[in-house]
Motif scaffolding. Structure first.
Motif, PDB file in Angstrom:
ATOM      1  N   GLY A 212     -21.245 -71.913  24.371  1.00 47.51           N
ATOM      2  CA  GLY A 212     -20.095 -72.047  23.494  1.00 47.51           C
ATOM      3  C   GLY A 212     -19.794 -73.468  23.119  1.00 47.51           C
ATOM      4  O   GLY A 212     -18.772 -73.744  22.495  1.00 47.51           O
TER       5      GLY A 212
ATOM      6  N   THR B 278     -20.774 -73.370  18.279  1.00 51.71           N
ATOM      7  CA  THR B 278     -20.702 -71.971  17.886  1.00 51.71           C
ATOM      8  C   THR B 278     -20.780 -71.879  16.368  1.00 51.71           C
ATOM      9  O   THR B 278     -20.456 -72.857  15.684  1.00 51.71           O
ATOM     10  CB  THR B 278     -19.377 -71.343  18.355  1.00 51.71           C
TER      11      THR B 278
ATOM     12  N   LYS C  72     -21.513 -66.272  11.548  1.00 51.05           N
ATOM     13  CA  LYS C  72     -21.026 -65.284  12.507  1.00 51.05           C
ATOM     14  C   LYS C  72     -21.670 -63.937  12.271  1.00 51.05           C
ATOM     15  O   LYS C  72     -22.085 -63.262  13.221  1.00 51.05           O
ATOM     16  CB  LYS C  72     -19.511 -65.150  12.392  1.00 51.05           C
TER      17      LYS C  72
ATOM     18  N   PHE D  47     -19.391 -66.731  24.020  1.00 45.92           N
ATOM     19  CA  PHE D  47     -19.288 -68.135  23.658  1.00 45.92           C
ATOM     20  C   PHE D  47     -17.963 -68.715  24.086  1.00 45.92           C
ATOM     21  O   PHE D  47     -17.893 -69.794  24.636  1.00 45.92           O
ATOM     22  CB  PHE D  47     -19.436 -68.318  22.156  1.00 45.92           C
TER      23      PHE D  47
ATOM     24  N   ASP E 180     -15.440 -69.187  21.807  1.00 41.93           N
ATOM     25  CA  ASP E 180     -14.688 -69.733  20.684  1.00 41.93           C
ATOM     26  C   ASP E 180     -13.565 -68.789  20.282  1.00 41.93           C
ATOM     27  O   ASP E 180     -12.520 -69.229  19.794  1.00 41.93           O
ATOM     28  CB  ASP E 180     -15.618 -70.029  19.500  1.00 41.93           C
TER      29      ASP E 180
END
Lengths: 315, 553
Positions: free
Chosen positions: A108, A111, A118, B212, B214
């Motif tokens: 992370g 990202t 995404k 992750f 985020d």
């Protein structure tokens, strides 16, 4: 009837135990970390107050500035660079990122920011994660013969040990070697290369990465002035992949050990058994003559009905 | 697995990584640059507007802020202090550690915390693995029971079993998607005020345990107190569901790779075909053979043998013509070689459905009058191959096809069984038939088909050019076979997750489900003698491996 009862009892017992374990961890973590966080927080607020006092900056301007800083940090853009910034998305870094995604470590530290990124990462992960697990499982299956069956059968033959003791001995030795070779030594290496990491930090990093937890608080090769950054990242990638394979191997060995000792039947888990279809002898020449006998000797599946290892892909 | 194969798979993974890296780099670098520029301009603006701040002190300040951010402190809100390590958040953190998701939005900063984290994870991860196995098993059973009811509904309406299986698999996936992906996505959109893409991204990244960090569903505003525990529950169940989905995808990939391997091996295996046939023939002497040397059918059988030989070459062509349907081509290339059957026998088993539909009677007749001899042979090759479930079936096939003297004898047998066969063929659609009955029916049916086909051939020797060829293709495996291919793997997944609960249930209940999966071959270790195979397969359900055919006779 007792089996039904046991089948209900064991999972419920597990769930309860799991909840209790989580509670315990929560209490301990909060007891340890909270004071530190409080001091950091108070430091920050006093620093802000100092800053505001000494300068002509007003609070709102500072707040907006901090917002931007936070935003940029979320993007992985470090606020401390001035001119030349090594991007997070050159080939080596992007490769590293893809690797962390596909092995489900997921640090992370960088990202995908854009919407397309995404969306692509959703698809990429959905295909890549089982694919990688498949590859790792296949490699581990292959590795099991020289690293587990071979030594166990050798133990049985030379030292004349029982299968159970041989497997236990082998497992302990394997564990020791893995810890030495994949945790201690890399931790030493990391602590020397990364200036700000202590030995414990590096060990913690190795552990968190190889368990695919990947918190992301420590990520190698992220320092601004890193030399040979691409090479460093690639070698860390290789280390992660091989280390993950070795962890799978240890897990499989443990599973077999549990089989031999009858623990799996007790927990009613899918018991481990050989993946026979990968060793079909008729068409292709598989050189393993010894391993079938060794395997039969060392693995006595307790149930006549063979069951596949449920987590063979997942873990 | 051979080293070359392993190396190719490794190379494929590397290629996949490089591809991903290139795409990500292309997609993300421009955005990153923009963010960086934004930051620089705002910094310059700040310094210009507030000239009493030196760059040095600003840099110090931002360093401290960044440190605090990395520690997880929210640098914005200084007024009301809510610790990130209060028990409920810490509980969530422990959950992410144990499931190996590892968001990283909070992480231990102290030495003690890190050490404790290591040992905590060492114990917790295996424990969670066991829990996940159990949860997944029960979840799979629950899901399948729900779908089984829908399945019976469809079956009663007379839909083909293979398509029913695929429908049920699609249903279970859909139901799982709905409960574990769609609903949480909407909830997250609402509570965390994310966009749809961000919510789906979070769901996928979490459930594949990449994590992750985020986006984290923590809802720092004071929402409902039940929110966090619900999220945690969702993670557990969603992980179990995702694990089964990923296992399924992995098995598809694995079976696909094995199919290609088997296909390439099959070309080599042709050499052993005839030896195998002769072996099978030698086992057929149990059947009383009325001697009739002037039997016209014997002549026809000899002719068919020649065509059999010709057709083997034709099968090669078939292979190359349909490389994409390698699965199908493989099925076409069924020989009586048990090794090859071993690779793909389970695939063939799906074909009987094609033959059992009411239309297949007509088709078999038409098939016998198809245009070319070669195509006819193809049909013959196909159908005998489709009966090769376990030993007895193959023996019967070879008996019918290859042994001239026994042919009339087999005919009598087939006639005797045909009554029972026709009676039970219609019933074969229902799930309540047992494994062995099904096989027997298939044998009888097979013999029937061959009989009629053979007769038809005799009659239509002169008129083989009349019938349109399309009939063969319509009954040819491609579409049912692909369906079967997926359906069987799906069934395998179902089965593997169903095993433990099935083990507990009495065998009687198992019959129903087992018969539905009758085309699934059981994984029978090589060491088991043939005689035990049937018993084991009739026994309680072990989840088999990815569908593998039975060992050689």
């Amino acid at each position: 009837m007792s089996t039904t009862f046991r089948s209900c009892f064991v999972p419920t017992g597990f769930i309860l135990g799991y909840i209790a374990y989580l509670l315990l961890g929560a209490l301990v973590f909060s007891a340890i970390e909270r004071p530190v966080e409080e001091t950091l927080k108070s430091d920050l607020s006093s620093l802000k107050a100092e800053f505001l006092n000494l300068s002509c900056v007003n609070a709102t301007a500072l707040e907006t500035f901090l917002e931007k800083v936070l935003q940029a940090n979320k993007y992985g853009v470090s606020v401390l660079e001035n001119a030349t910034l090594p991007t997070n998305w050159d080939l080596a870094s992007a490769l590293f990122f893809a690797n962390t995604m596909v092995t489900t470590v997921g640090y992370g530290h960088s990202t995908p920011l854009s919407d397309e990124g995404k969306a692509f990462s959703i698809v990429y992960a959905l295909i890549g994660v089982p694919f990688t697990m498949l590859v790792l499982t296949a490699c581990v299956q292959r590795l099991m013969h020289p690293l587990t069956y071979g030594p166990i059968s050798m133990c049985q033959r030379r030292a004349g040990l029982q299968p159970r003791t041989a497997s236990v001995v082998h497992f302990i030795v394997l564990l020791f070697l893995v810890v030495l070779g994949f945790f201690v030594v890399p931790a030493l290496v990391f602590s020397t290369i990364e200036e700000t990491w202590s030995f414990l930090d590096s060990f913690y990093f190795c552990f968190i990465s190889l368990c695919t937890i990947g918190l992301g608080d420590f990520v190698p090769a992220e320092k601004p002035g890193q030399r040979l950054r691409a090479l460093y990242k690639i070698s860390v990638m290789v280390y992660l992949f091989v280390g993950l394979m070795v962890m799978f191997l240890v897990l499989r060995t443990f599973h077999k050990l549990a089989d031999v000792h009858g623990w799996t039947a007790f927990f009613q888990l899918p018991s481990y058994e050989e993946e026979d279809e990968d060793r079909e002898p008729i068409i292709e020449q598989e050189p393993d003559d010894e391993s079938p006998e060794a395997e039969k000797a060392s693995v006595k599946p307790l149930d006549p009905s063979s069951q596949v290892s449920y987590n063979s892909i997942n873990r | 697995m051979r080293y070359t194969r392993l190396l190719t798979i490794l190379a494929a993974v590397l290629l996949y990584l490089v591809l991903g890296a290139l795409v990500f780099g292309w997609l993300e670098s421009s955005r990153e640059e923009w963010a960086h520029r934004e930051l620089l301009t705002s910094r310059m603006a700040f310094l210009q507007n507030h000239s009493c701040v030196t760059p040095y002190s600003l840099r110090e300040f931002t360093e401290k802020v960044v440190d605090a951010i990395e520690a997880g402190v929210d640098a914005r809100s200084t007024s009301n202090y809510t610790s990130r390590w209060d028990p409920s958040n810490a509980f969530f953190f422990c959950g992410t550690i144990i499931t190996t998701i590892g968001f990283g939005n909070i992480s231990p900063k102290t030495k003690g915390g890190q050490l404790f984290c290591i040992f905590y994870a060492l114990v917790g991860i295996p424990m969670f693995g066991i829990l996940l196995a159990g949860v997944g098993d029960h979840l799979g059973t629950l899901l399948r029971r729900a779908v089984a009811k829908i399945e019976t509904l469809f079956l009663r309406k007379g839909v083909k079993p293979t398509s029913v299986r695929v429908i049920s698999a699609v249903f279970s996936i859909l139901i799982g998607c709905l409960v574990f992906i769609a609903m949480p996505t909407m909830v997250f959109q609402e509570v965390e005020s994310w966009s749809l893409l961000e919510a789906v991204y979070f769901v996928v990244i979490t459930l594949t345990t990449v994590g992750f960090g985020d986006y984290v569903a923590e809802n720092r505003r004071d929402g409902a107190p039940l929110y966090k525990p619900l999220v945690w529950l969702w993670i557990v169940f969603g992980l179990a569901y995702f694990a089964s989905i990923l296992t399924m995808i992995g098995n598809w990939l694995r079976v696909l790779s094995k199919k290609t391997r088997a296909e390439m091996e099959e070309l080599r295996a042709h050499a052993t075909d005839w030896t195998q046939n002769i072996q099978n023939m030698s086992m057929d002497f149990r059947i009383p053979v009325p001697l009739d040397l002037n039997d016209p059918f014997q002549l026809q059988r000899r002719r068919r043998r020649k065509r059999h030989r010709h057709h083997r070459h034709h099968r090669h062509h078939r292979h190359h013509r349909h490389p994409r349907l390698s699965v199908v081509g493989l099925a076409h290339g069924i020989s009586l070689d048990a090794d090859v059957v071993r690779e793909n026998g389970h695939l063939i088993l799906g074909w009987p459905a094609c033959k059992y539909t009411p239309g297949s009677d007509i088709r078999s007749e038409a098939l016998s009058q198809s245009r070319s001899r070669r195509r006819l042979d193809g049909a013959y090759e196909v159908r005998p191959g489709s009966r090769l479930t376990v030993g007895p079936a193959s023996r019967s096939v070879s008996r019918l096809e290859l042994k001239p003297p026994s042919r009339p004898g087999s005919r009598t047998i087939s006639r005797s069984t045909s009554e029972s066969g026709t009676g039970s063929v219609s019933g074969s659609e229902t799930p309540s038939k047992s494994w062995s009955e099904y096989e027997y029916d298939s044998n009888s049916r097979n013999s029937e088909d061959l009989e009629s086909g053979a007769e038809g051939t005799l009659r239509s020797l002169g008129s083989q050019k009349d019938v349109p060829v399309v009939v063969v293709d319509s009954c040819s495996p491609p579409h049912p076979s692909l369906l079967d291919f997926f359906g069987e793997n799906l069934a395998y997944i179902d089965e593997s997750s169903d095993a433990l609960s099935d083990r507990i249930k009495p065998a009687g209940q198992n019959r129903q489900r087992k018969a539905k999966r009758r085309s699934m071959t059981r994984q029978i270790p090589h060491s088991y003698p043939i005689g035990l195979q049937k018993e084991i397969s009739n026994e309680l359900q072990p989840p088999s491996h990815p569908p593998t055919p039975p060992p050689p006779t």
